[in-house]
Motif scaffolding. Structure first.
Motif, short mmCIF file in Angstrom:
data_model
loop_
_atom_site.label_atom_id
_atom_site.label_comp_id
_atom_site.label_asym_id
_atom_site.label_seq_id
_atom_site.Cartn_x
_atom_site.Cartn_y
_atom_site.Cartn_z
N MET A 158 0.86 -1.19 0.00
CA MET A 158 0.00 0.00 0.00
C MET A 158 0.89 1.24 0.00
O MET A 158 1.88 1.31 0.74
CB MET A 158 -0.91 0.00 1.25
N ALA A 159 0.57 2.22 -0.80
CA ALA A 159 1.39 3.42 -0.91
C ALA A 159 1.43 4.18 0.41
O ALA A 159 0.43 4.22 1.15
CB ALA A 159 0.84 4.32 -2.01
N VAL A 164 -0.94 7.20 5.22
CA VAL A 164 -1.03 8.45 5.97
C VAL A 164 -2.46 8.99 5.94
O VAL A 164 -2.98 9.46 6.96
CB VAL A 164 -0.04 9.50 5.39
N ALA A 165 -3.12 8.91 4.79
CA ALA A 165 -4.49 9.41 4.67
C ALA A 165 -5.44 8.62 5.57
O ALA A 165 -6.31 9.21 6.23
CB ALA A 165 -4.95 9.31 3.21
N VAL A 166 -5.28 7.31 5.62
CA VAL A 166 -6.14 6.47 6.47
C VAL A 166 -5.95 6.82 7.94
O VAL A 166 -6.92 6.93 8.70
CB VAL A 166 -5.85 4.97 6.22
N PHE A 168 -4.92 9.67 9.19
CA PHE A 168 -5.52 10.98 9.42
C PHE A 168 -7.05 10.88 9.55
O PHE A 168 -7.66 11.56 10.38
CB PHE A 168 -5.15 11.95 8.30
N MET A 169 -7.66 10.05 8.73
CA MET A 169 -9.11 9.88 8.80
C MET A 169 -9.53 9.33 10.16
O MET A 169 -10.51 9.78 10.75
CB MET A 169 -9.58 8.96 7.68
N TYR A 170 -8.75 8.36 10.65
CA TYR A 170 -9.04 7.82 11.98
C TYR A 170 -8.87 8.90 13.05
O TYR A 170 -9.69 9.02 13.96
CB TYR A 170 -8.13 6.63 12.29
N TYR A 171 -7.79 9.67 12.94
CA TYR A 171 -7.53 10.73 13.92
C TYR A 171 -8.67 11.72 13.98
O TYR A 171 -9.05 12.19 15.07
CB TYR A 171 -6.22 11.45 13.58
N ILE A 172 -9.22 12.07 12.84
CA ILE A 172 -10.33 13.02 12.80
C ILE A 172 -11.53 12.47 13.57
O ILE A 172 -12.15 13.18 14.39
CB ILE A 172 -10.73 13.34 11.34
N LEU A 173 -11.84 11.21 13.35
CA LEU A 173 -12.97 10.59 14.06
C LEU A 173 -12.73 10.54 15.56
O LEU A 173 -13.60 10.89 16.37
CB LEU A 173 -13.21 9.17 13.52
N ALA A 174 -11.53 10.08 15.96
CA ALA A 174 -11.22 9.93 17.38
C ALA A 174 -11.16 11.28 18.09
O ALA A 174 -11.45 11.36 19.28
CB ALA A 174 -9.89 9.20 17.55
N THR A 175 -10.80 12.33 17.36
CA THR A 175 -10.72 13.66 17.95
C THR A 175 -12.10 14.26 18.17
O THR A 175 -12.33 14.96 19.17
CB THR A 175 -9.90 14.60 17.03
N LEU A 176 -13.03 13.96 17.28
CA LEU A 176 -14.34 14.61 17.31
C LEU A 176 -15.40 13.84 18.08
O LEU A 176 -16.26 14.44 18.72
CB LEU A 176 -14.83 14.84 15.87
N LEU A 177 -15.35 12.52 18.04
CA LEU A 177 -16.41 11.72 18.68
C LEU A 177 -16.26 11.71 20.20
O LEU A 177 -15.16 11.90 20.72
CB LEU A 177 -16.37 10.28 18.15
N PRO A 178 -17.35 11.48 20.94
CA PRO A 178 -17.25 11.35 22.40
C PRO A 178 -16.21 10.29 22.80
O PRO A 178 -16.03 9.30 22.09
CB PRO A 178 -18.67 10.92 22.80
N ILE A 179 -15.57 10.50 23.93
CA ILE A 179 -14.43 9.67 24.31
C ILE A 179 -14.78 8.20 24.50
O ILE A 179 -13.94 7.31 24.32
CB ILE A 179 -13.78 10.23 25.59
N ASP A 180 -16.03 7.91 24.84
CA ASP A 180 -16.40 6.52 25.08
C ASP A 180 -16.82 5.77 23.80
O ASP A 180 -17.09 4.57 23.86
CB ASP A 180 -17.53 6.43 26.11
#
Length: 483
Positions: A158-159, A164-166, A168-180
């Protein structure tokens, strides 16, 4: 081998002895309601169990720090073990415990707010900028390093850009969603995998009789770089790390009782120290000495060491699982780095985080800046990260010392490590090419003068703060009124 195993035993003993001493001295209030309940918003303030909080805290603070740092620090030889053991017990774990507990007493406040309260209003603004910078560097480093490990594990299938894009996408979700929703649900599983992989490497090192060198204070680094201050900035997360001061408030907002603090904050730093010991030992023993280790680091970086060591010790299947465990570490610290940055900015501007859009407008610019930083050389980023990280640790320890001084308690437990790491970071920035580039002797003299000046300023401010009777904790009833 004896130095290595003895160090791990000392870490465990330290938790049950010095950790208990620090807890008793601080003075736990079991009946005091924590921010998790008083300010419950089902986003950042969410009560969670001790087990969940402990494993989340371990993954939050770990990153690649207790692995990549000790691997690079292993070039200095077994003296690295001494810093990991005594640094973790007397500096790192104290740092984590105090920042976590003082945060609990102050509405789950982050370091900039605590610095403003205990070190002066100017420091609030300084530390706010400093903390955001550190978290951006951490988030960026913790995109690059796991992406490299995944790329190597997949043998280039995988390139790198896609990986890196994947992430970042996870980071965006984990940053925005409630901690639980993500962190509270999956981190306990990831934590178990991390612990199992570390234990697997430890067992194999012992069973195979790996030639782990015994204690010597001789500088073993092939390039003969000075132990002080470089070792104490190279090995940070495994011994003392300012990044932890940005992470403990995340868990101070989910802790159910102050009594849980020693397990969550002090205990998980000790666990991180054990992980650091294991990877430092693996790096010292598996690559034909320090010259061989230096060559591997030059050609493939710490990620190559992790991959090679895991396969050598655990075989293809076990090694792959160990590598996955290491990949999880930076990812589960990178996401909370961005989450912490969002929370610090929200607190600074007094922005409510209940609505998704409110979180989004803060988070998006952070990710844009971080993506731009991924284009910078990893080694250069790590140097700036190391200095910013340990400088933040110094600030957090001075905050802890001030809190204890005002409370008329044993402030030396925080002040002694604060003085040490202030001296180390100041020496580094005066001497390093990324700083002022002066000679090492000039750096020692300059750092000594600056550190002594900081000590004088501290005592002057501390006496005034004690006389002014600055409140050490916020009134819970006011929390309820402002909810």
């Amino acid at each position: 081998m004896y130095t290595f195993l003895g160090g791990i035993i000392l870490l465990i003993v330290g938790y049950f002895t010095y950790g208990k001493f620090v807890e008793k001295m601080f003075g736990v209030k079991e009946d005091r309601t924590t921010p998790a309940y008083v300010n419950k918003d089902d986003v950042d303030y969410v009560p969670m169990s001790t087990k969940k909080n402990a494993l989340i805290q371990l993954l939050n603070i770990a990153g690649v720090g207790p692995i990549f740092g000790p691997i690079m620090g292993a070039l200095y030889g077994p003296v690295a073990f001494i810093w990991i053991v005594f640094g973790a017990i007397f500096a790192g774990a104290v740092h984590d415990y105090l920042t976590g507990m003082i945060s609990i007493r102050n509405r789950g406040a982050h370091l900039p707010e605590l610095a403003g309260k205990f070190l002066g209003k100017i420091m609030k603004h300084v530390v706010n900028v400093f903390a955001i910078l550190l978290l951006l560097l951490v988030g960026t480093v913790f995109v690059s390093s796991p992406a490299t490990l995944i790329y190597n594990l997949m043998d280039g299938w995988m390139a790198m850009g896609a990986i890196v894009a994947v992430i970042f996408m996870y980071y965006i979700l984990a940053t925005l969603l409630p901690i639980d929703k993500i962190i509270g649900r999956f981190y306990p599983i990831f934590g178990a995998l991390l612990i199992i992989s570390a234990v697997g490497v430890l067992v194999q090192l012992v069973l195979t009789g790996a030639p782990i060198p015994e204690l010597t204070f001789k500088n073993m680094h092939p390039d003969n770089l000075p132990i002080f201050p470089l070792l104490f900035l190279t090995i940070s997360c495994g011994a003392l790390s300012g990044f932890h001061a940005t992470q403990t408030p995340i868990i101070s907002r989910t802790t159910q009782s102050e009594k849980q603090g020693r397990k969550i904050f002090y205990g998980m730093m000790i666990a991180e120290g054990v992980i650091a010991m294991i990877w430092a030992a693996a790096a010292m023993s598996l690559f034909n000495g320090y010259d061989g280790l230096n060559d591997m680091l030059a050609n493939g970086g710490p990620a190559a060491i992790v991959s090679e060591a895991s396969i050598l010790l655990l075989g293809s299947i076990g090694g792959t699982l160990a590598i996955i465990g290491v990949i999880i570490l930076p990812i589960t610290s990178g996401d909370t780095a961005f989450r912490s940055a969002r929370m610090i900015i929200a607190d600074y501007f007094n922005l409510a985080q209940k609505k998704m859009t409110s979180r989004l407008w803060i988070a998006l610019p952070l990710f844009v800046l971080s993506f731009a930083l991924t284009k910078i050389d990893f080694t250069l980023l790590w140097r700036y990260f190391s200095w910013a990280n340990q400088s933040t640790a110094a600030i957090a320890l001075w905050v802890g010392a001030m809190y204890l001084f005002i409370a008329k308690k044993n402030y030396w437990i925080a002040m002694i490590p604060a003085i040490f790491i202030t001296m180390a970071t100041t020496t580094y920035i005066i001497n390093a090419p990324i700083g002022f580039g002066l000679s090492l002797n000039a750096a020692y003299i300059g750092a000594t003068i600056i550190t002594l000046l900081i000590i004088v300023l501290f005592f002057n401010a501390a006496k005034k703060n004690r006389a002014a009777n600055i409140p050490l904790e916020e009134d819970i009833s006011k929390w309820s009124d402002s909810k």
